[in-house]
Design a protein around this motif. Structure first.
Motif, PDB file in Angstrom:
ATOM      1  N   TYR A 127      42.770  49.328  38.572  1.00 60.40           N
ATOM      2  CA  TYR A 127      42.052  48.161  39.110  1.00 60.40           C
ATOM      3  C   TYR A 127      43.053  47.127  39.606  1.00 60.40           C
ATOM      4  O   TYR A 127      44.049  46.823  38.934  1.00 60.40           O
ATOM      5  CB  TYR A 127      41.162  47.544  38.027  1.00 60.40           C
ATOM      6  CG  TYR A 127      40.003  48.430  37.636  1.00 60.40           C
ATOM      7  CD1 TYR A 127      38.761  48.294  38.237  1.00 60.40           C
ATOM      8  CD2 TYR A 127      40.165  49.409  36.651  1.00 60.40           C
ATOM      9  CE1 TYR A 127      37.699  49.123  37.885  1.00 60.40           C
ATOM     10  CE2 TYR A 127      39.110  50.241  36.296  1.00 60.40           C
ATOM     11  CZ  TYR A 127      37.883  50.093  36.917  1.00 60.40           C
ATOM     12  OH  TYR A 127      36.824  50.909  36.564  1.00 60.40           O
ATOM     13  N   TYR A 128      42.773  46.574  40.777  1.00 62.86           N
ATOM     14  CA  TYR A 128      43.610  45.533  41.358  1.00 62.86           C
ATOM     15  C   TYR A 128      42.781  44.260  41.509  1.00 62.86           C
ATOM     16  O   TYR A 128      41.667  44.283  42.019  1.00 62.86           O
ATOM     17  CB  TYR A 128      44.151  45.982  42.720  1.00 62.86           C
ATOM     18  CG  TYR A 128      45.094  47.150  42.621  1.00 62.86           C
ATOM     19  CD1 TYR A 128      46.460  46.953  42.471  1.00 62.86           C
ATOM     20  CD2 TYR A 128      44.607  48.458  42.647  1.00 62.86           C
ATOM     21  CE1 TYR A 128      47.329  48.038  42.367  1.00 62.86           C
ATOM     22  CE2 TYR A 128      45.463  49.544  42.541  1.00 62.86           C
ATOM     23  CZ  TYR A 128      46.820  49.326  42.399  1.00 62.86           C
ATOM     24  OH  TYR A 128      47.677  50.389  42.286  1.00 62.86           O
ATOM     25  N   GLY A 129      43.353  43.151  41.087  1.00 62.41           N
ATOM     26  CA  GLY A 129      42.624  41.893  41.086  1.00 62.41           C
ATOM     27  C   GLY A 129      42.794  41.227  39.726  1.00 62.41           C
ATOM     28  O   GLY A 129      43.780  41.478  39.038  1.00 62.41           O
ATOM     29  N   PRO A 130      41.814  40.457  39.302  1.00 73.75           N
ATOM     30  CA  PRO A 130      40.586  40.142  40.036  1.00 73.75           C
ATOM     31  C   PRO A 130      40.854  39.182  41.198  1.00 73.75           C
ATOM     32  O   PRO A 130      41.835  38.455  41.202  1.00 73.75           O
ATOM     33  CB  PRO A 130      39.704  39.472  38.984  1.00 73.75           C
ATOM     34  CG  PRO A 130      40.685  38.830  38.051  1.00 73.75           C
ATOM     35  CD  PRO A 130      41.880  39.748  38.015  1.00 73.75           C
ATOM     36  N   TYR A 131      39.961  39.197  42.171  1.00 73.81           N
ATOM     37  CA  TYR A 131      40.020  38.291  43.314  1.00 73.81           C
ATOM     38  C   TYR A 131      39.103  37.108  43.052  1.00 73.81           C
ATOM     39  O   TYR A 131      37.984  37.271  42.546  1.00 73.81           O
ATOM     40  CB  TYR A 131      39.602  39.017  44.597  1.00 73.81           C
ATOM     41  CG  TYR A 131      40.585  40.089  45.011  1.00 73.81           C
ATOM     42  CD1 TYR A 131      41.639  39.789  45.858  1.00 73.81           C
ATOM     43  CD2 TYR A 131      40.464  41.381  44.521  1.00 73.81           C
ATOM     44  CE1 TYR A 131      42.556  40.764  46.232  1.00 73.81           C
ATOM     45  CE2 TYR A 131      41.382  42.368  44.884  1.00 73.81           C
ATOM     46  CZ  TYR A 131      42.427  42.048  45.731  1.00 73.81           C
ATOM     47  OH  TYR A 131      43.330  43.012  46.083  1.00 73.81           O
ATOM     48  N   ALA A 132      39.588  35.917  43.391  1.00 70.49           N
ATOM     49  CA  ALA A 132      38.801  34.708  43.093  1.00 70.49           C
ATOM     50  C   ALA A 132      37.543  34.615  43.943  1.00 70.49           C
ATOM     51  O   ALA A 132      36.581  33.964  43.565  1.00 70.49           O
ATOM     52  CB  ALA A 132      39.655  33.458  43.305  1.00 70.49           C
ATOM     53  N   ASN A 133      37.537  35.286  45.105  1.00 65.21           N
ATOM     54  CA  ASN A 133      36.328  35.270  45.929  1.00 65.21           C
ATOM     55  C   ASN A 133      36.238  36.558  46.732  1.00 65.21           C
ATOM     56  O   ASN A 133      37.231  37.268  46.948  1.00 65.21           O
ATOM     57  CB  ASN A 133      36.291  34.051  46.858  1.00 65.21           C
ATOM     58  CG  ASN A 133      37.492  33.982  47.783  1.00 65.21           C
ATOM     59  OD1 ASN A 133      37.606  34.778  48.704  1.00 65.21           O
ATOM     60  ND2 ASN A 133      38.389  33.036  47.514  1.00 65.21           N
ATOM     61  N   LEU A 134      35.041  36.852  47.194  1.00 61.76           N
ATOM     62  CA  LEU A 134      34.787  38.088  47.912  1.00 61.76           C
ATOM     63  C   LEU A 134      35.515  38.149  49.250  1.00 61.76           C
ATOM     64  O   LEU A 134      35.946  39.211  49.692  1.00 61.76           O
ATOM     65  CB  LEU A 134      33.285  38.263  48.143  1.00 61.76           C
ATOM     66  CG  LEU A 134      32.469  38.737  46.935  1.00 61.76           C
ATOM     67  CD1 LEU A 134      30.989  38.641  47.247  1.00 61.76           C
ATOM     68  CD2 LEU A 134      32.842  40.179  46.584  1.00 61.76           C
ATOM     69  N   THR A 135      35.655  37.010  49.911  1.00 58.83           N
ATOM     70  CA  THR A 135      36.285  36.989  51.232  1.00 58.83           C
ATOM     71  C   THR A 135      37.705  37.525  51.167  1.00 58.83           C
ATOM     72  O   THR A 135      38.118  38.368  51.983  1.00 58.83           O
ATOM     73  CB  THR A 135      36.284  35.560  51.803  1.00 58.83           C
ATOM     74  OG1 THR A 135      34.941  35.093  51.880  1.00 58.83           O
ATOM     75  CG2 THR A 135      36.917  35.522  53.178  1.00 58.83           C
TER      76      THR A 135
END
Length: 611
Positions: A127-135
């Motif tokens: 898993y890579y991330g987490p990303y703060a937002n979907l964009t």
């Protein structure tokens, strides 16, 4: 704020050692803190006098104290952080926004897939991330899908299944988005090369995939496969464009966390940037409500721990805009850079956090403005006014058994009190407790003065009282030729009814409406303001009759004595030496002579006795 005897006893037995302390109320833990010296830190809550209201409320609720000793401040920090997450005390700041952040998942299977997900499953997938937002996540996902033809199907692509011809290529193959590994049209080794380069991109390292596409492009050109070379050139350009947009400073800056904080009285605002190879690969901005009188460093330290854990950061360097005590992060360096590329990174984070604070404060201001306009529009609608009542004045009379009659006027502008425009009135033309005539006098005086001064008139007048007081206010406006120019209503105390001129029945307004609540608030404020003035005047009158009638004793001396001793009775009980200390020998003798004369008169006029 002093501790009670039970807490004082507990504090006396606290150690002068590093550790954590826990405050309890009747229901459980309400606060967890860390300290280098537990006893000194806990004692400060009860001895400092400059705590804010929230801290005072915390101290008031403390019923019991517990502590745990540790070896050093670093261990105290870790224990405090764990206890806060476990118990979530209401007076501790806690990062709990309730979000589940998105990840990009490389599945653990033959011919892996790249999938967006919010759920991490321990099945060997990466898993890579987490990303703060979907964009942010979608930009990376679209880049990878444009560069590499990965499968999206859920088939079990074991070698046996492929050899048996169980699967057929789908539309993605015909669109050129997949090379057909399901039918054995793409070998596993080439697919593994794609996956390895995708891992590099997701880790923020673009040099490996760029070298791969450049090498293949040059090879295709030498072999005169110009169409393939052009396709590879387009993919290389995509990577260059992505890096150009992502790189903020020197690309040699790798694996750095950047945190900045800015705050106001109520909230703290934090920005987090995750930097790899000079590119920001993750970013998050958030607001937390202050619970006590925390300084920025006390707020940021635990949030760094929580956000690094949330975003699974393993960075060995943290940049911040405030100096922090060492964090329990072995091998991690904390710095506040002043120059160079790291300073540029920090300034970018600071710019983001200041923008967030400004935006939130602006939203709050706009929200207040919207509320005020909504209230005024409601008043306009409910009272059938012709214009928005931005300026409202409310009148109230105050007297006690006809003594010291006074009146008060309060002013609200944009649905809020405008205290500089409040006015008191001494009733001059009315004798005795006559609220009707008093109302006529004060309304007349108020608006005659505004007319004489050329000042702006209110869009609404409210009088405290029913039809009688309302009628006198209307008469005053008629006599000033203002009738029809200023709307006026009355509020009756008993049933909180609103009366309008020339209507025997009260106006129906919803008891829960903002219109009625504001009118009630104005009436109560006028009453409070008038009562305060009336009491002060009555006290001044009492002072005059009790002490200032004494020849040779002025009002200043009388007020000084009453202010300190509260009553004439207590002044009478003072000895001559005490009076001399307070007012000097001459005035002390005047007072003693006056009290002696009063005693003699009382003896001479006392009740007769019978034999």
């Amino acid at each position: 704020m002093a501790a009670n005897a039970h807490l004082q006893e507990q504090i006396r037995h606290l150690p002068h050692r590093p550790g954590i302390y826990k405050y309890f109320d009747d229901e459980g833990i309400i606060y967890v803190g860390k300290a280098i010296d537990i006893r000194k830190r806990v004692s400060s809550y009860f001895t400092k006098q400059d705590h804010n209201k929230k801290t005072q409320q915390l101290v008031k609720n403390i019923k019991r104290i517990e502590f745990t000793i540790v070896d050093n401040e670093s261990e105290a920090f870790l224990l405090e952080n764990n206890l806060i997450k476990q118990h979530q005390p209401k007076y501790n700041i806690l990062l709990k926004d309730g979000k589940t952040y998105p990840y990009l998942c490389l599945t653990n299977e033959r011919f892996p897939r790249l999938l967006p997900t919010r759920n991490k499953i321990e099945n060997g997938s990466k898993y890579y991330g987490p990303y703060a937002n979907l964009t942010a996540m979608n930009i990376v996902l679209e880049l990878i899908r444009a560069l590499y033809p990965l499968r999206t199907c859920t088939y079990n692509l074991s070698s046996d299944n492929i050899e048996a011809g169980k699967f057929k290529v789908c539309l993605e193959y015909h669109l050129g988005n997949c090379k057909g590994p399901c039918e054995g049209l793409q070998d596993e080794e080439t697919y593994a090369q794609y996956i390895q380069q995708i891992r590099n991109i997701l880790s923020g390292n673009l040099s490996v995939p760029k070298a791969y596409f450049r090498e293949r492009m040059m090879q295709a050109a030498q072999e005169q496969q110009f169409e393939l070379a052009h396709t590879l050139k387009q993919k290389l350009d995509r990577l260059d464009d992505f890096q150009a947009k992502s790189t903020v400073v020197n690309a040699s800056l790798s694996n750095i966390d950047v945190f900045s904080i800015a705050s106001n009285e109520k909230s703290a605002f934090i920005n987090y940037l995750k930097v790899m190879n000079g590119a920001i690969i993750q970013t998050q901005s958030l607001e937390v409500q202050k619970k006590l009188d925390e300084v920025d460093a006390d707020i940021l330290s635990p949030l760094i721990m929580q956000m690094r854990e949330e975003f699974e950061s393993e960075s060995k360097e943290i940049l911040t805009n405030v100096s922090l005590s060492p964090l329990p992060l072995p091998g991690v360096v904390l710095t506040v850079p002043q120059i160079g590329d790291k300073r540029k990174l920090l300034e970018l984070s600071i710019k983001n956090v200041l923008y967030l604070r400004k935006e939130k404060e602006s939203m709050n201001d706009r929200s207040k403005d919207v509320n005020e306009v909504r209230i005024m529009e409601g008043i306009k609608r409910d009272l059938r006014l012709t214009e928005l009542p931005k300026h409202i004045e409310c009148f109230d009379n105050s007297n006690f058994q006809g003594d010291n009659p006074v009146a008060a006027m309060v002013c609200f502008r944009n649905a809020k009190p405008s205290k500089k425009d409040y006015r008191h009135f001494h009733i001059k033309t009315v004798v005795g407790p006559n609220d009707f005539d008093s109302m006529y006098e004060i309304v007349t005086r108020r608006y005659r003065r505004l007319l004489d001064e050329g000042a702006s008139l209110p869009q609404l007048v409210v009088v405290d009282g029913g039809k009688g007081q309302l009628g006198m206010a209307v008469k005053a406006l008629r006599d000033l030729d203002l009738w029809g120019k200023i709307p006026v209503v009355g509020i009756a105390k008993r049933l909180e009814e609103i009366y309008v001129p020339n209507d025997p029945l009260p106006l129906y307004i919803d008891k829960k409406s903002e219109t009625l609540r504001l009118i009630q608030r104005m009436r109560d404020e006028a009453h409070r303001f008038g009562i305060t003035f009336h009491r002060n005047r009555r006290d001044a009158s009492t002072l005059k009759t009790e002490l200032t009638d004494i020849k040779g004793l002025g009002p200043t001396t009388a007020e000084k004595l009453l202010s300190k001793f509260k009553s004439v009775k207590k002044i009478r009980e003072l000895s001559e030496a005490e009076l001399i200390t307070e007012v000097g020998k001459a005035k002390a003798r005047i007072l003693l002579n006056h009290f002696e004369q009063q005693e003699q008169q009382a003896t001479q006029t006392g009740p007769a006795t019978t034999a």
